[in-house]
Design a protein around this motif. Structure first.
Motif, PDB file in Angstrom:
ATOM      1  N   ARG A 107      -2.253  -8.617  -5.756  1.00 24.46           N
ATOM      2  CA  ARG A 107      -1.247  -9.080  -4.794  1.00 24.46           C
ATOM      3  C   ARG A 107       0.097  -8.380  -4.984  1.00 24.46           C
ATOM      4  N   MET A 108       0.362  -7.916  -6.192  1.00 30.54           N
ATOM      5  CA  MET A 108       1.648  -7.276  -6.479  1.00 30.54           C
ATOM      6  C   MET A 108       1.846  -5.980  -5.687  1.00 30.54           C
ATOM      7  N   VAL A 109       0.739  -5.332  -5.302  1.00 33.50           N
ATOM      8  CA  VAL A 109       0.854  -4.026  -4.637  1.00 33.50           C
ATOM      9  C   VAL A 109       0.180  -3.976  -3.268  1.00 33.50           C
ATOM     10  N   THR A 110      -0.393  -5.083  -2.834  1.00 31.90           N
ATOM     11  CA  THR A 110      -1.104  -5.079  -1.557  1.00 31.90           C
ATOM     12  C   THR A 110      -0.193  -4.661  -0.403  1.00 31.90           C
ATOM     13  N   GLY A 111       1.021  -5.170  -0.384  1.00 27.85           N
ATOM     14  CA  GLY A 111       1.941  -4.873   0.716  1.00 27.85           C
ATOM     15  C   GLY A 111       2.244  -3.396   0.851  1.00 27.85           C
ATOM     16  N   ALA A 112       2.331  -2.695  -0.271  1.00 30.83           N
ATOM     17  CA  ALA A 112       2.659  -1.264  -0.241  1.00 30.83           C
ATOM     18  C   ALA A 112       1.550  -0.437   0.384  1.00 30.83           C
ATOM     19  N   PHE A 113       0.333  -0.994   0.426  1.00 25.75           N
ATOM     20  CA  PHE A 113      -0.807  -0.262   0.984  1.00 25.75           C
ATOM     21  C   PHE A 113      -1.301  -0.870   2.299  1.00 25.75           C
ATOM     22  N   SER A 114      -0.486  -1.717   2.906  1.00 20.15           N
ATOM     23  CA  SER A 114      -0.864  -2.273   4.204  1.00 20.15           C
ATOM     24  C   SER A 114      -0.899  -1.174   5.251  1.00 20.15           C
ATOM     25  N   VAL A 115      -1.674  -1.394   6.306  1.00 20.78           N
ATOM     26  CA  VAL A 115      -1.776  -0.397   7.371  1.00 20.78           C
ATOM     27  C   VAL A 115      -0.403  -0.099   7.960  1.00 20.78           C
ATOM     28  N   LYS A 116       0.400  -1.138   8.170  1.00 21.47           N
ATOM     29  CA  LYS A 116       1.737  -0.963   8.754  1.00 21.47           C
ATOM     30  C   LYS A 116       2.623  -0.105   7.856  1.00 21.47           C
ATOM     31  N   ARG A 117       2.599  -0.372   6.552  1.00 21.83           N
ATOM     32  CA  ARG A 117       3.423   0.391   5.618  1.00 21.83           C
ATOM     33  C   ARG A 117       2.950   1.837   5.530  1.00 21.83           C
ATOM     34  N   CYS A 159       2.722  11.060  -4.939  1.00 20.12           N
ATOM     35  CA  CYS A 159       3.988  11.174  -5.675  1.00 20.12           C
ATOM     36  C   CYS A 159       5.131  10.601  -4.849  1.00 20.12           C
ATOM     37  N   GLU A 160       5.130  10.887  -3.555  1.00 22.92           N
ATOM     38  CA  GLU A 160       6.165  10.357  -2.660  1.00 22.92           C
ATOM     39  C   GLU A 160       6.118   8.837  -2.625  1.00 22.92           C
ATOM     40  N   LEU A 161       4.922   8.271  -2.534  1.00 23.65           N
ATOM     41  CA  LEU A 161       4.764   6.826  -2.448  1.00 23.65           C
ATOM     42  C   LEU A 161       5.178   6.139  -3.750  1.00 23.65           C
ATOM     43  N   LEU A 162       4.734   6.683  -4.879  1.00 25.48           N
ATOM     44  CA  LEU A 162       4.983   6.036  -6.168  1.00 25.48           C
ATOM     45  C   LEU A 162       6.375   6.311  -6.721  1.00 25.48           C
ATOM     46  N   GLY A 163       6.936   7.466  -6.358  1.00 23.59           N
ATOM     47  CA  GLY A 163       8.196   7.866  -6.966  1.00 23.59           C
ATOM     48  C   GLY A 163       7.964   8.658  -8.235  1.00 23.59           C
ATOM     49  N   VAL A 164       6.886   9.472  -8.241  1.00 22.36           N
ATOM     50  CA  VAL A 164       6.549  10.322  -9.379  1.00 22.36           C
ATOM     51  C   VAL A 164       6.962  11.756  -9.049  1.00 22.36           C
ATOM     52  N   PRO A 165       7.686  12.445  -9.932  1.00 23.42           N
ATOM     53  CA  PRO A 165       8.064  13.840  -9.656  1.00 23.42           C
ATOM     54  C   PRO A 165       6.834  14.728  -9.503  1.00 23.42           C
ATOM     55  N   TYR A 166       6.744  15.467  -8.410  1.00 30.15           N
ATOM     56  CA  TYR A 166       5.581  16.326  -8.178  1.00 30.15           C
ATOM     57  C   TYR A 166       5.494  17.432  -9.226  1.00 30.15           C
ATOM     58  N   ASP A 214      10.844   3.395  -4.102  1.00 33.82           N
ATOM     59  CA  ASP A 214       9.430   3.721  -4.238  1.00 33.82           C
ATOM     60  C   ASP A 214       8.638   2.546  -4.807  1.00 33.82           C
ATOM     61  N   LEU A 215       7.322   2.724  -4.873  1.00 34.19           N
ATOM     62  CA  LEU A 215       6.439   1.642  -5.296  1.00 34.19           C
ATOM     63  C   LEU A 215       6.640   1.272  -6.762  1.00 34.19           C
ATOM     64  N   LEU A 216       6.808   2.257  -7.642  1.00 25.82           N
ATOM     65  CA  LEU A 216       7.038   1.944  -9.049  1.00 25.82           C
ATOM     66  C   LEU A 216       8.320   1.148  -9.237  1.00 25.82           C
ATOM     67  N   SER A 217       9.349   1.487  -8.463  1.00 19.69           N
ATOM     68  CA  SER A 217      10.594   0.714  -8.535  1.00 19.69           C
ATOM     69  C   SER A 217      10.358  -0.723  -8.095  1.00 19.69           C
ATOM     70  N   GLY A 218       9.477  -0.900  -7.097  1.00 18.69           N
ATOM     71  CA  GLY A 218       9.134  -2.254  -6.674  1.00 18.69           C
ATOM     72  C   GLY A 218       8.473  -3.039  -7.787  1.00 18.69           C
ATOM     73  N   GLY A 359      -6.458   1.463  -1.765  1.00 24.90           N
ATOM     74  CA  GLY A 359      -5.783   2.580  -1.114  1.00 24.90           C
ATOM     75  C   GLY A 359      -6.502   3.151   0.091  1.00 24.90           C
ATOM     76  N   GLN A 360      -7.431   2.404   0.672  1.00 18.41           N
ATOM     77  CA  GLN A 360      -8.227   2.964   1.765  1.00 18.41           C
ATOM     78  C   GLN A 360      -7.381   3.307   2.993  1.00 18.41           C
ATOM     79  N   SER A 361      -6.350   2.539   3.290  1.00 18.28           N
ATOM     80  CA  SER A 361      -5.493   2.863   4.449  1.00 18.28           C
ATOM     81  C   SER A 361      -4.753   4.175   4.227  1.00 18.28           C
ATOM     82  N   LEU A 362      -4.318   4.408   2.998  1.00 15.59           N
ATOM     83  CA  LEU A 362      -3.645   5.664   2.672  1.00 15.59           C
ATOM     84  C   LEU A 362      -4.616   6.834   2.796  1.00 15.59           C
ATOM     85  N   ALA A 363      -5.817   6.674   2.255  1.00 15.78           N
ATOM     86  CA  ALA A 363      -6.813   7.747   2.334  1.00 15.78           C
ATOM     87  C   ALA A 363      -7.165   8.064   3.777  1.00 15.78           C
TER      88      ALA A 363
END
Length: 408
Positions: A107-117, A159-166, A214-218, A359-363
């Motif tokens: 539940r902590m990360v479901t919102g970040a991977f919603s279709v809308k997001r 990397c963009e989503l999580l906030g990880v340097p590429y 980013d997601l990690l900051s969340g 992560g299926q919506s992202l994929a």
């Protein structure tokens, strides 16, 4: 069960037939002919149930009386390396937990991977895809599509989503490959998992002091609120970084190879500007290729009946995605054929039930952008090697190709 009875049970096999790199292993297909739920014999002499049918696949994965936790007695180990890999299983966080702990963390990360997001990231993915195509066209011809395009695109997106340097991509791609390779030793996996954990722990520490959007900051916000421990947040970061690039990269490369080997289907995709057709093509390629191959493990916590077979509490279960995705009762009379006009939305490539891929919506979004752009921008794209010389990932838990030489 005595030794002679065990020896009479067919061996579990995942090796695909030479010349048929897109089809399930012959051993899997042979077991399916015997019935949707049958016994198989593993390397260690155990005899779990093999589930090859579509309806039975969904029945097992939606049943609360089965466990995914590796430490549950009776859990099948599909190979010696998989048994060793459980030493690093904790690094994969909630995907190897049962409810209610699994549900709490998910539940902590479901919102970040919603279709809308995820849809808000489509322009970002489109920019990344176009830039990588520009770079590829300006570089050597022929080239390796894996290194030039398939691996960088999802790595840049996650990397963009999580906030990880590429800039760290060489590091996390290398260690991810170690973890999923069946031939890696337990020590190699452990060291790779520790390196990924320590790297993400450092990033989480930085974001605790200076959070972004980013997601990690969340997740660090959850830590400060006392909802999540730092260790749990780091483990979730490792999982998302690892899964967020490796699976999609393999689908990009393997999907491209499948299309190049089916030119009529590639022409249909290249010539269509209908987003719905492109989305449907993605679903069919996900069904047809099923890169999460080799079996999903479970163990029964209570007696249950699946496909007419009584599975006793404590018995192992291996659920096979690739045969479920070729079930003619669901996908028509010719499920072994790639058909981009097929309605393949019910495939189980992302699993089913409470552990269905987060992560299926992202994929899906990334693949829609890739498949809808790459072949239109490079209409003369072709294979620059004989398919028999392509190195397939038969040794991995995720199927794909190590290299894909292409020219245009």
């Amino acid at each position: 069960m005595d030794k002679s009875t065990i020896d009479a049970i067919p061996e579990y096999g995942t090796s695909r037939a030479p010349g048929c790199p897109f089809d399930p292993a012959p051993a899997m297909l042979a077991r399916r002919e015997e019935g949707p739920v049958v016994r198989v014999r593993l390397w260690d002499g155990s005899t779990p149930w093999l589930v090859t049918g579509y309806a039975e696949h969904r029945a097992v994965l939606s049943d609360p009386r089965v466990s995914v936790a590796p430490t549950t007695p009776g859990m099948p180990r599909l190979s010696p390396s998989e048994a060793q890999a459980e030493a690093t299983a904790s690094a994969l966080s909630f995907i190897l937990m049962d409810d209610p702990e699994h549900a709490r963390l998910r539940r902590m990360v479901t919102g970040a991977f919603s279709v809308k997001r995820i849809e808000t990231m489509r322009p970002v993915a489109q920019r990344i895809v176009d830039e990588r195509i520009d770079t590829m066209l300006a570089g050597p011809n022929p080239t390796d599509l894996v290194e030039a395009f398939a691996l960088p695109v999802p790595s840049l997106v996650i990397c963009e989503l999580l906030g990880v340097p590429y800039e760290s991509h060489d590091f996390f791609q290398r260690d991810s490959r170690v973890i999923i390779n069946r031939d890696s030793t337990a020590e190699e996996r452990r060291e790779a998992a520790i390196r990924l954990y320590m790297y993400l722990d450092g990033l989480v520490g930085e974001k605790l002091d200076d959070p972004g959007e980013d997601l990690l900051s969340g997740l660090t916000g959850r830590i400060r609120a006392g909802e999540l421990s730092r260790e749990e947040a780091v483990q979730m970061g490792v999982l998302m970084l690892f899964a967020g690039h490796e699976t999609t990269a393999n689908m990009i490369a393997l999907g491209t190879l499948a299309l190049l080997e089916h030119p009529a289907q590639l022409d249909r995709l290249r010539q269509s500007d209908d987003p719905k057709f492109v989305a449907g093509a993605v679903e069919e390629l996900l069904r047809y290729l099923t890169i999460t191959h080799g079996g999903t493990r479970r163990v029964a916590l209570a007696d249950l009946e699946i496909g007419g077979q009584l599975i006793r509490a404590g018995e192992g279960i291996v659920v096979v995605n690739e045969t479920a995705n070729r079930d003619p009762a669901v996908f028509g009379d010719d499920p072994d054929r790639l058909d981009l006009d097929r309605d393949a939305r019910r495939h189980v490539t992302f699993g089913y039930g409470i552990h269905q891929c987060l992560g299926q919506s992202l994929a899906r979004m990334e693949l829609q952008v890739v498949y809808g752009t790459l072949y239109r921008r490079i209409p003369t794209l072709r294979l620059a090697a004989d398919i028999d010389d392509i190195p397939f990932k038969h040794d991995g838990f995720i199927y794909g190709v190590y290299e894909l030489p292409v020219a245009w």
